[in-house]
Scaffold this active site. Structure first.
Site, PDB file in Angstrom:
ATOM      1  N   GLU A 101       3.247   2.129  -5.906  1.00 14.14           N
ATOM      2  CA  GLU A 101       1.808   2.187  -5.711  1.00 14.14           C
ATOM      3  C   GLU A 101       0.947   2.703  -6.572  1.00 14.14           C
ATOM      4  O   GLU A 101      -0.374   3.509  -6.321  1.00 14.14           O
ATOM      5  CB  GLU A 101       1.928   3.371  -4.443  1.00 14.14           C
ATOM      6  N   HIS A 150       0.257  10.597  -2.533  1.00 16.88           N
ATOM      7  CA  HIS A 150       0.411   9.904  -1.290  1.00 16.88           C
ATOM      8  C   HIS A 150       1.901  10.172  -0.688  1.00 16.88           C
ATOM      9  O   HIS A 150       3.065  10.350  -1.395  1.00 16.88           O
ATOM     10  CB  HIS A 150       0.758   8.342  -1.746  1.00 16.88           C
ATOM     11  N   HIS A 197       4.830   9.754   2.979  1.00 17.13           N
ATOM     12  CA  HIS A 197       5.133   9.274   4.024  1.00 17.13           C
ATOM     13  C   HIS A 197       5.397  10.297   5.187  1.00 17.13           C
ATOM     14  O   HIS A 197       6.581  10.477   5.999  1.00 17.13           O
ATOM     15  CB  HIS A 197       6.295   8.110   4.205  1.00 17.13           C
ATOM     16  N   HIS A 233       1.977   2.697   7.636  1.00 16.69           N
ATOM     17  CA  HIS A 233       2.595   3.073   6.108  1.00 16.69           C
ATOM     18  C   HIS A 233       2.639   4.538   5.831  1.00 16.69           C
ATOM     19  O   HIS A 233       3.737   5.236   5.784  1.00 16.69           O
ATOM     20  CB  HIS A 233       1.646   2.165   4.955  1.00 16.69           C
TER      21      HIS A 233
END
Ligand code: 13P
Length: 198
Positions: free
Chosen positions: A76, A95, A97, A158
């Site tokens: 990413e 980032h 999840h 995502h």
């Protein structure tokens, strides 16, 4: 670019990544952290579980996304580079999840922010970026547009992105984003799906 003087910052990025793992905001290597230091971006590596990431694994990029020194950056990296380029007030990008935020992101809808404390940080809702495949410039572009001048954004189907002027702030925002999604789930009695189409 002098990469040796960046070692203290590599230590901080690795610590931040391990903090996310220890707090259940990432599993395995399913998340990434970056820190801007001058014209360098220090970023976690691709595919290395959080428990195994130390300062030696952190990869150095320039603002064009080119690797300086060794290592393979997070898949990413475009997302991180695009945010660092767009937001001069941001030094750290996280980032994740994280499960509640990602579950909500899979609905493809903005997350309502219910508690007053959350509203101070995020406003009345956390937007969701238009969908694009992971690791693409398209995803990076949509994330930058939806993030605008905010502290957090969801990535459709995502995960989540949180930013801040320091790593500490970005981690806090990632933690608060997950809490916001969890509180919405609890307050709605787990009935989110009754009002949204997955
Ligand atoms: P990396 O291991 O390449 O950072 O990928 C994990 C991820 O978060 C993909 O969205």
């Amino acid at each position: 670019m002098c990469t040796r003087s960046l070692r203290p910052f590599r230590v901080k990025v690795a610590q931040a990544y391990r903090w996310l793992g220890a707090h259940g905001l990432i599993t395995g290597s399913s998340g990434n952290v970056s820190l801007r230091v001058g014209d360098a971006i220090l970023i976690t590596p691709t595919g290395v579980p959080w428990e195994e990431v130390g300062p030696g694994e952190i990869v150095t990029l320039d603002l064009a996304g080119r690797v300086h020194g060794r290592g393979f950056p997070s898949s990413e990296w475009r997302l991180h580079v695009a945010i660092h380029r767009a937001r001069t007030d941001v030094r750290a990008v996280v980032h994740t999840h994280s499960p509640y935020a990602t579950a909500f992101a899979c609905l493809g809808r903005a997350l309502p922010v219910l508690p007053d404390e959350g509203k101070i940080l995020f406003g009345s809702e956390i937007p969701v970026a238009e969908h694009a495949p992971p690791g693409t410039w398209e995803l990076a572009h949509h994330a930058v547009v939806a993030l605008a001048d905010r502290r957090a954004v969801l990535l459709s189907h995502h995960g989540a992105v949180a930013v801040g002027p320091t790593l500490r702030h970005a981690l806090l925002h990632a933690e608060k984003l997950e809490e916001t999604a969890r509180l919405f789930f609890l307050a709605s009695g787990g009935m989110v799906r009754s009002t949204f189409t997955v």
